[in-house]
Design a protein around this motif. Structure first.
Motif, PDB file in Angstrom:
ATOM      1  N   PHE A 190       0.837  -1.194   0.000  1.00  0.00           N
ATOM      2  CA  PHE A 190       0.000   0.000   0.000  1.00  0.00           C
ATOM      3  C   PHE A 190       0.877   1.251   0.000  1.00  0.00           C
ATOM      4  O   PHE A 190       0.632   2.204  -0.760  1.00  0.00           O
ATOM      5  N   HIS A 191       1.920   1.271   0.831  1.00  0.00           N
ATOM      6  CA  HIS A 191       2.810   2.433   0.924  1.00  0.00           C
ATOM      7  C   HIS A 191       3.599   2.651  -0.361  1.00  0.00           C
ATOM      8  O   HIS A 191       3.848   3.797  -0.762  1.00  0.00           O
ATOM      9  N   LYS A 192       3.991   1.562  -0.999  1.00  0.00           N
ATOM     10  CA  LYS A 192       4.880   1.634  -2.158  1.00  0.00           C
ATOM     11  C   LYS A 192       4.333   2.507  -3.280  1.00  0.00           C
ATOM     12  O   LYS A 192       5.096   3.212  -3.961  1.00  0.00           O
ATOM     13  N   ASN A 193       3.028   2.494  -3.471  1.00  0.00           N
ATOM     14  CA  ASN A 193       2.444   3.143  -4.647  1.00  0.00           C
ATOM     15  C   ASN A 193       1.684   4.431  -4.355  1.00  0.00           C
ATOM     16  O   ASN A 193       1.012   4.966  -5.239  1.00  0.00           O
ATOM     17  N   LEU A 194       1.767   4.937  -3.135  1.00  0.00           N
ATOM     18  CA  LEU A 194       1.016   6.135  -2.778  1.00  0.00           C
ATOM     19  C   LEU A 194       1.473   7.350  -3.582  1.00  0.00           C
ATOM     20  O   LEU A 194       2.659   7.611  -3.710  1.00  0.00           O
ATOM     21  N   GLY A 195       0.506   8.098  -4.097  1.00  0.00           N
ATOM     22  CA  GLY A 195       0.815   9.330  -4.810  1.00  0.00           C
ATOM     23  C   GLY A 195       1.065  10.476  -3.835  1.00  0.00           C
ATOM     24  O   GLY A 195       0.651  10.428  -2.673  1.00  0.00           O
ATOM     25  N   LEU A 229     -11.344  -5.468  -2.547  1.00  0.00           N
ATOM     26  CA  LEU A 229     -12.615  -5.020  -3.108  1.00  0.00           C
ATOM     27  C   LEU A 229     -13.141  -6.013  -4.147  1.00  0.00           C
ATOM     28  O   LEU A 229     -14.286  -6.459  -4.071  1.00  0.00           O
ATOM     29  N   LEU A 230     -12.309  -6.375  -5.128  1.00  0.00           N
ATOM     30  CA  LEU A 230     -12.788  -7.164  -6.264  1.00  0.00           C
ATOM     31  C   LEU A 230     -13.384  -8.501  -5.849  1.00  0.00           C
ATOM     32  O   LEU A 230     -14.394  -8.935  -6.412  1.00  0.00           O
ATOM     33  N   HIS A 231     -12.787  -9.158  -4.871  1.00  0.00           N
ATOM     34  CA  HIS A 231     -13.322 -10.478  -4.502  1.00  0.00           C
ATOM     35  C   HIS A 231     -14.655 -10.374  -3.757  1.00  0.00           C
ATOM     36  O   HIS A 231     -15.350 -11.382  -3.587  1.00  0.00           O
ATOM     37  N   LEU A 276      -1.608  -9.516  -5.840  1.00  0.00           N
ATOM     38  CA  LEU A 276      -1.243  -8.115  -5.705  1.00  0.00           C
ATOM     39  C   LEU A 276      -1.006  -7.570  -7.109  1.00  0.00           C
ATOM     40  O   LEU A 276      -0.281  -8.174  -7.904  1.00  0.00           O
ATOM     41  N   PHE A 277      -1.612  -6.435  -7.429  1.00  0.00           N
ATOM     42  CA  PHE A 277      -1.529  -5.928  -8.793  1.00  0.00           C
ATOM     43  C   PHE A 277      -1.251  -4.428  -8.830  1.00  0.00           C
ATOM     44  O   PHE A 277      -1.627  -3.674  -7.940  1.00  0.00           O
ATOM     45  N   GLU A 278      -0.560  -4.022  -9.906  1.00  0.00           N
ATOM     46  CA  GLU A 278      -0.294  -2.614 -10.206  1.00  0.00           C
ATOM     47  C   GLU A 278      -0.611  -2.389 -11.676  1.00  0.00           C
ATOM     48  O   GLU A 278      -0.296  -3.230 -12.520  1.00  0.00           O
ATOM     49  N   ALA A 279      -1.213  -1.249 -11.988  1.00  0.00           N
ATOM     50  CA  ALA A 279      -1.575  -0.958 -13.383  1.00  0.00           C
ATOM     51  C   ALA A 279      -1.342   0.519 -13.666  1.00  0.00           C
ATOM     52  O   ALA A 279      -1.730   1.380 -12.873  1.00  0.00           O
ATOM     53  N   ARG A 280      -0.717   0.805 -14.817  1.00  0.00           N
ATOM     54  CA  ARG A 280      -0.395   2.180 -15.206  1.00  0.00           C
ATOM     55  C   ARG A 280      -0.769   2.435 -16.663  1.00  0.00           C
ATOM     56  O   ARG A 280      -0.990   1.501 -17.428  1.00  0.00           O
ATOM     57  N   ARG A 281      -0.850   3.707 -17.005  1.00  0.00           N
ATOM     58  CA  ARG A 281      -1.156   4.150 -18.359  1.00  0.00           C
ATOM     59  C   ARG A 281      -2.505   3.616 -18.850  1.00  0.00           C
ATOM     60  O   ARG A 281      -2.561   2.687 -19.669  1.00  0.00           O
ATOM     61  N   LEU A 291      -2.987   2.568 -10.500  1.00  0.00           N
ATOM     62  CA  LEU A 291      -4.068   1.861  -9.814  1.00  0.00           C
ATOM     63  C   LEU A 291      -3.477   0.564  -9.295  1.00  0.00           C
ATOM     64  O   LEU A 291      -2.808  -0.164 -10.033  1.00  0.00           O
ATOM     65  N   TYR A 292      -3.715   0.267  -8.027  1.00  0.00           N
ATOM     66  CA  TYR A 292      -3.118  -0.931  -7.443  1.00  0.00           C
ATOM     67  C   TYR A 292      -4.002  -1.484  -6.334  1.00  0.00           C
ATOM     68  O   TYR A 292      -4.894  -0.797  -5.834  1.00  0.00           O
ATOM     69  N   GLY A 293      -3.753  -2.746  -5.978  1.00  0.00           N
ATOM     70  CA  GLY A 293      -4.576  -3.337  -4.932  1.00  0.00           C
ATOM     71  C   GLY A 293      -4.284  -4.806  -4.721  1.00  0.00           C
ATOM     72  O   GLY A 293      -3.269  -5.339  -5.179  1.00  0.00           O
ATOM     73  N   ALA A 294      -5.207  -5.460  -4.028  1.00  0.00           N
ATOM     74  CA  ALA A 294      -5.067  -6.870  -3.707  1.00  0.00           C
ATOM     75  C   ALA A 294      -6.448  -7.512  -3.709  1.00  0.00           C
ATOM     76  O   ALA A 294      -7.437  -6.883  -3.330  1.00  0.00           O
TER      77      ALA A 294
END
Length: 272
Positions: free
Chosen positions: A86-91, A172-174, A263-268, A201-204
């Motif tokens: 969670f911390h890794k991707n914070l804007g 959320l997704l599950h 665990l996922f990360e998505a950009r662009r 956008l990222y999450g678990a």
């Protein structure tokens, strides 16, 4: 040597029996808790996955989900895996958290949030929004906090589009009804609209089956109960379907599996 093995086996059997007993009690409590909420159906237009988070149940959430379930059932540590992710991707400027639960992750991110001027919380449940806001403020966050009661299957309000450096959706997704191939593209496309061009956008999410996904006894018990009651909708969610849903909305996608959690990360974001 044989006596030592017998002692070790006896200790393990006792511990396993104790854990099994606690799990059965734990599942019984959850089922009774869910039954007590059925009466809300006619007063609140929410899916069971959102309705379960009453103010009473939110007091139990951190122990039930973040401590017990993550460690024993899903085998993905809250403190050593999910919180650092969670911390890794914070804007730095503005962050959107979707499906907020108790607000645990934002509240544990006050230091990383020190330069973040706005945190916006999106959830279908008013109780989770107010709980998360109070917790974040109590933790010492000084910026602005916005609450938005919203269904993620619907397009985001215009006021949220193109605003955020980061969008998080943890667990959320599950919880959403439907197969990943149906719900994933709809929800991810809606949330992608919140991002700035260089945002992430990222999450678990907990997976139900597929290569690499092997549920233990506790996990199978919880999966069966939660899917039966409509709290989860992930019995057929797979890593490949999640990745395809992400790749349909984003140019850059990274997904990894920890325990039975993706665990996922998505950009662009792709142009619509």
């Amino acid at each position: 040597m044989i006596r030592r093995m017998i002692r070790l086996y006896g200790t393990w059997s006792a511990e396993y029996g104790l854990i099994r007993t606690h799990v059965l009690i734990f599942c019984s409590i959850l089922e009774k808790s869910h039954k007590s909420l059925i009466g809300l159906t006619h007063r609140v237009s929410m899916d069971p996955s959102a309705r379960i988070y009453s103010r009473f149940n939110l007091h139990l959430y951190d122990i039930v989900v973040l401590v017990v379930s993550n460690a024993w059932a899903w085998r993905c540590s809250t403190t050593s895996t999910l919180l650092p992710f969670f911390h890794k991707n914070l804007g730095e400027s503005a962050h959107l958290d979707v499906g907020v639960g108790t607000g645990y992750y934002p509240a544990k991110s006050v230091h990383p949030f020190s330069k973040t001027g706005n945190v916006t919380l999106v959830d279908l449940n008013e109780a989770t929004l107010s709980t998360a806001t109070s917790r974040l403020r109590h933790a010492g966050y000084k910026g602005t906090i916005d609450e938005v009661q919203h269904n993620v299957f619907q397009p985001l309000p215009e006021s949220l589009r193109g605003r955020f450096d980061s969008v998080s959706l943890f667990y959320l997704l599950h919880c959403l009804p439907g197969r990943m191939e149906d719900k994933g593209p709809k929800v991810l496309a809606n949330l992608a609209d919140a991002l700035r061009p260089d945002g992430v956008l990222y999450g678990a999410t907990i997976l139900g089956r597929g290569p690499g996904v092997s549920h233990n006894w506790f996990g199978r018990r919880l999966m069966g109960l939660y899917n039966k009651k409509g709290i989860f909708g992930n019995a057929d969610d797979t890593l490949d379907e999640l990745k395809r849903a992400l790749e349909g909305c984003f140019e850059e996608v990274e997904v990894k599996l920890v325990g039975v959690v993706a665990l996922f990360e998505a950009r662009r974001p792709k142009m619509k």
